[in-house]
Design a protein around this motif. Structure first.
Motif, PDB file in Angstrom:
ATOM      1  N   ASN A   1       0.818  -1.205   0.000  1.00 34.73           N
ATOM      2  CA  ASN A   1       0.000   0.000   0.000  1.00 34.73           C
ATOM      3  C   ASN A   1       0.855   1.259   0.000  1.00 34.73           C
ATOM      4  O   ASN A   1       0.396   2.341   0.401  1.00 34.73           O
ATOM      5  CB  ASN A   1      -0.938  -0.005   1.202  1.00 34.73           C
ATOM      6  CG  ASN A   1      -1.874  -1.196   1.169  1.00 34.73           C
ATOM      7  OD1 ASN A   1      -2.348  -1.593   0.108  1.00 34.73           O
ATOM      8  ND2 ASN A   1      -2.121  -1.795   2.333  1.00 34.73           N
TER       9      ASN A   1
ATOM     10  N   THR B   1       2.230   5.713   2.787  1.00 33.04           N
ATOM     11  CA  THR B   1       2.407   4.324   3.211  1.00 33.04           C
ATOM     12  C   THR B   1       1.097   3.701   3.682  1.00 33.04           C
ATOM     13  O   THR B   1       1.091   2.581   4.190  1.00 33.04           O
ATOM     14  CB  THR B   1       3.450   4.230   4.339  1.00 33.04           C
ATOM     15  OG1 THR B   1       3.019   5.030   5.446  1.00 33.04           O
ATOM     16  CG2 THR B   1       4.812   4.717   3.860  1.00 33.04           C
ATOM     17  N   ASP B   2      -0.019   4.427   3.486  1.00 28.37           N
ATOM     18  CA  ASP B   2      -1.315   3.931   3.961  1.00 28.37           C
ATOM     19  C   ASP B   2      -2.391   4.041   2.872  1.00 28.37           C
ATOM     20  O   ASP B   2      -3.491   4.528   3.112  1.00 28.37           O
ATOM     21  CB  ASP B   2      -1.742   4.661   5.235  1.00 28.37           C
ATOM     22  CG  ASP B   2      -1.820   6.175   5.044  1.00 28.37           C
ATOM     23  OD1 ASP B   2      -1.633   6.652   3.902  1.00 28.37           O
ATOM     24  OD2 ASP B   2      -2.080   6.889   6.039  1.00 28.37           O
TER      25      ASP B   2
ATOM     26  N   ARG C   1      -4.089   7.569   2.067  1.00 27.65           N
ATOM     27  CA  ARG C   1      -4.870   8.332   3.052  1.00 27.65           C
ATOM     28  C   ARG C   1      -4.127   9.585   3.474  1.00 27.65           C
ATOM     29  O   ARG C   1      -4.720  10.658   3.597  1.00 27.65           O
ATOM     30  CB  ARG C   1      -5.168   7.471   4.280  1.00 27.65           C
ATOM     31  CG  ARG C   1      -6.133   6.326   4.050  1.00 27.65           C
ATOM     32  CD  ARG C   1      -6.397   5.573   5.350  1.00 27.65           C
ATOM     33  NE  ARG C   1      -7.291   4.433   5.155  1.00 27.65           N
ATOM     34  CZ  ARG C   1      -6.893   3.232   4.768  1.00 27.65           C
ATOM     35  NH1 ARG C   1      -5.598   2.984   4.556  1.00 27.65           N
ATOM     36  NH2 ARG C   1      -7.763   2.254   4.607  1.00 27.65           N
TER      37      ARG C   1
END
Length: 484
Positions: free
Chosen positions: A332, A355-356, A359
């Motif tokens: 992700n 890294t999310d 988001r």
């Protein structure tokens, strides 16, 4: 208003058969260290005299190839497909699009047996759906089955008819089916623009195309995002407006990237009448609904501005570079690059990381190593191990002669801590070549609105345009294989 119109890849003479086994030598994939540079294109393969006549301000640049896009087969990383514009006009695109394939990471290339019928010079007719004067903004992707899908903005000479087309190649780019029309307008109130096409590597058969559509109306203008989706490897498509905007605002340069967890991201350049930004939006329901921007970073106003000319010559370099994303396969983690503008008016390569699944994003940093002047046309790719590569042009080797503009192609790579500019290592790929010899458009010399860059596992392959110095063949596409 954002609306705007839109190097040369010489095809090697060696004809390859489609490889089934992976090339095994280190030299073949560039892992020996020094970049391996090859010619991809050459003299135009289009029929002589196939385009419309020059005149009324329309000037043809024969034997020029510009704006290569590049894709790799997700299950055969040595198999590459590129598409580029052939014989560029000063206004509204090129006579045709040419595709070529490589079965050795980009070390040798062969032109496709036939070409996607995106224009009349490509064999387009009313019967096969390709009856257009010019093609531009070509893009390409390869699905997990090995099917290639290419996209085009196909247009009338005057730009009053615009259509988004896709063509499918079941043999990985060697031969192409008749195009499918995803969207078309013959009312000059509307203008379709800048498509990209992306295969979902995690969901076999699923392919997305996104583009923007200008609507000039009584209240001003608006430029929303349209999305088309195929679930059968590009054979059939459904199209809908995906992301609307308030009047007197819009986006361009849309690129969709699927992530391993099912999230879809779209990167885009957003403008109102007074400000501009690089944005990323998210969907967690397959593209039915989209979030507000999660990345919203400052960007230069007016897509298509001219790069500050080191010579102040009155012969500027066009800059229509737009945001691009690249995800680390199977994760992700997403990397974003776009053109930033410094206080002195020069352009640089901005970078941010999530890294999310998009988001949240790191604070933007400039990562180019250009010592003076501008770095232009950044593109990004990410290897399975997380190494990130970005390529760009700059003019650091310019001379005092304003009649020439020596231009080079560079790559920076980063293996870790990429949000720190000092983590990026630069290497020279190609040049210098004279950018004053590339096609002239209404907003400057067309070095490139974008170039091609992919990870092939252990290494990266780039495709990009260069001027040759040969008046009979002034611009070619090159490929470079380099390590991280």
């Amino acid at each position: 208003m954002i609306r705007r119109s839109k190097v040369l890849l010489s095809v090697a003479a060696v004809a390859l058969t489609c490889a089934v086994a992976q090339p095994a030598t280190a030299e073949s994939d560039g892992s020996s260290g020094k970049p391996t540079v090859r010619q991809v294109s050459g003299i135009s393969p289009l029929p002589a005299g196939c385009g419309f006549a020059e005149g009324d301000g329309y000037v043809l640049n024969p034997n020029t190839e510009v704006l290569p896009a590049l894709a790799t087969d997700p299950n055969r990383p040595w198999h590459l497909v590129t598409v580029y514009q052939q014989d560029r006009w000063n206004r509204y695109g090129s006579n045709g699009a040419v595709t070529a394939v490589s079965d050795d990471y980009g070390r040798t290339w062969r032109q496709s047996t036939d070409l996607p019928a995106f224009s009349r010079c490509n064999g387009g007719t009313a019967a096969n759906g390709g009856d257009y004067d010019v093609t531009t903004d070509n893009w390409v992707t390869v699905t997990p089955s090995g099917t290639a899908v290419s996209a085009s903005l196909s247009m009338s000479r005057a730009g009053d008819v615009t259509a988004i087309l896709v063509s499918r190649s079941g043999d990985g780019g060697v031969t192409w089916d008749a195009p499918v029309t995803l969207g078309r307008d013959d009312d000059p109130r509307f203008f379709n623009d800048r498509p990209t096409v992306t295969a979902d590597p995690y969901r076999p058969g699923v392919v997305y195309a996104v583009w923007d559509r200008v609507d000039v109306n009584d209240q001003g203008w608006v430029q929303p995002v349209y999305l088309a989706k195929s679930t059968d490897d590009g054979r059939t498509w459904t199209t809908a407006k995906a992301y609307d905007l308030p009047n007197n605002s819009g986006v361009i340069g849309t690129q969709l990237v699927p992530l391993a967890d099912g999230t879809l991201l779209i990167a885009m350049h957003h403008e109102t009448d007074t400000e501009a930004s690089t944005q990323v939006i998210r969907s967690t329901d397959g593209g039915r609904t989209w979030s507000a921007p999660t990345l919203n970073a400052p960007a230069p106003m007016a897509v298509g501005p001219r790069i500050p000319d080191p010579d102040n010559s009155g012969d500027p370099i066009r800059n229509a570079s737009l945001p691009l994303l690249s995800a680390q396969p199977g994760t992700n983690v997403v990397n974003a690059v776009w053109q930033s503008e410094a206080a002195d008016g020069t352009y640089h390569v901005a970078y941010a990381r999530s890294t999310d699944s998009g988001r949240t994003w790191s604070a933007p940093v400039d990562i180019d190593k250009t010592p003076v002047g501008s770095a232009a046309v950044p593109v990004v790719a990410t290897a399975p191990n997380g190494t990130v590569a970005v390529t760009y042009y700059d003019f650091r080797n310019n001379t005092a002669d304003p009649a020439t503009l020596p231009t080079d192609v560079w790559a920076v790579t980063c293996a870790s801590a990429c949000t720190r500019p000092g983590s990026w290592r630069e290497q020279h790929l190609d040049g210098p070549f004279d950018a004053r010899m590339v096609p002239l458009t209404s907003v400057g010399r067309l070095v490139g609105d974008y170039t091609g860059l992919v990870s092939t596992g252990r290494t990266f392959t780039a495709t990009y345009g260069v001027a040759t110095g040969d008046p009979a063949n002034p611009v070619d596409v090159h490929s470079a294989i380099f390590s991280g």
